[in-house]
Design an enzyme around this catalytic site. Structure first.
Site, PDB file in Angstrom:
ATOM      1  CB  CYS A 157      16.162   2.153  51.275  1.00  0.00           C
ATOM      2  SG  CYS A 157      15.504   2.579  52.892  1.00  0.00           S
ATOM      3  CG  ASP A 205      13.333  -2.519  49.239  1.00  0.00           C
ATOM      4  OD1 ASP A 205      14.083  -1.827  49.965  1.00  0.00           O
ATOM      5  OD2 ASP A 205      13.779  -3.267  48.340  1.00  0.00           O
ATOM      6  CG  HIS A 265      13.277   6.014  51.662  1.00  0.00           C
ATOM      7  ND1 HIS A 265      13.499   4.752  51.181  1.00  0.00           N
ATOM      8  CD2 HIS A 265      13.568   6.859  50.646  1.00  0.00           C
ATOM      9  CE1 HIS A 265      13.898   4.824  49.916  1.00  0.00           C
ATOM     10  NE2 HIS A 265      13.952   6.090  49.575  1.00  0.00           N
TER      11      HIS A 265
END
Length: 269
Positions: free
Chosen positions: A81, A78, A260
């Site tokens: 992270c 999101d 991510h």
């Protein structure tokens, strides 16, 4: 007269409508929002399964990762992270090790951070609750009343978890502004540290880049290793260590995939 052949549009790929694009993005956002903020530990083999039919470079690198790490903990993708994964992994390690000297040192750093954040211009009434949320986690560890289950529950409570992320963002922004001479050379020409922090550090959902990661690990005095899983050449992930000011014996490892971060665990963790 020469006739112009009719265009064959049967196989022509049409641009999706704005409504279709919006619907697709909403579907993605819904899928992301349904995942836990911090997941359970999973065997590293689940990562292998995920990429089994994907890029061969990923498959080979994951096989080599599995020789070093036994488990992965996934964190919601999101934009927050990195911050969430890093602090969760640090607190998890401190709950497991119960290293009183390091916990005390970290508590002092967090305690002192409030006045530092106010000094660079953040209003106390806007940041005090964020600060207190992180301090409470550390006090629970100091008292011996914390547990991994409780930590996991706390980090999956949305408003509480968001408060912790906001503290880390503002703490990172404070350190960047305090060390302007160190970080200014990495900014776009003409951009100030305050402008950079306002656009790239403070807002929830903004991904962390090298500057933010370096600043937060230095500000907390905690070590971090990152395994970079990408399509670069070579059979193994690239490794980067952020530990120039790290306290001894506190080092966590994150897995980076483009955009991510997740948490990695060795078999001895």
């Amino acid at each position: 007269r020469m006739e112009i052949p009719a265009q064959n549009t049967a196989n022509k790929q049409e641009r999706p409508t704005d409504e279709a694009i919006l619907s697709h993005q909403q579907t993605i956002d819904k899928e992301i929002s349904e995942k836990p903020l911090v997941g359970e530990r999973e065997l590293i083999q689940t990562l292998q399964d995920e990429y089994m039919n994907a890029y061969p470079q990923f498959v080979e690198k994951i096989k080599n990762l599995a020789n070093k790490y036994s488990h992965i903990r996934r964190v919601r993708r999101d934009g927050n992270c990195f911050y969430r994964a890093f602090l969760f992994a640090v607190l998890e390690k401190l709950i497991e090790t119960r290293d009183e000297s390091i916990v005390t040192s970290l508590e002092e750093t967090i305690n002192q951070s409030l006045s530092r954040m106010i000094k660079v211009g953040y209003p106390e009434m806007c940041i005090e609750d964020f600060h207190d949320s992180v301090l409470e986690e550390i006090h629970q560890i100091q008292s011996g009343n914390h547990s991994l289950d409780k930590l996991h529950t706390n980090f999956n409570e949305f408003s509480y978890s968001s408060a912790i992320v906001m503290f880390l963002r503002i703490f990172t922004a404070t350190f960047l502004q305090e060390r302007a001479d160190d970080y200014a050379p990495f900014l776009d020409q003409g951009q100030t540290l305050k402008e950079f922090c306002a656009s790239e550090v403070e807002p929830l959902g903004k991904e962390a880049d090298h500057c933010q990661i370096d600043a937060l690990t230095r500000a907390l005095g905690l070590g971090l290793g990152v395994e970079y899983l990408d399509l670069s050449a070579g059979p193994s992930c690239k490794w980067h260590s952020f530990d120039s000011d790290a306290r001894a014996n506190v080092k966590v490892v994150l897995l980076y995939r483009p955009g991510h971060y997740d948490i990695l665990y060795t078999s001895s963790s």
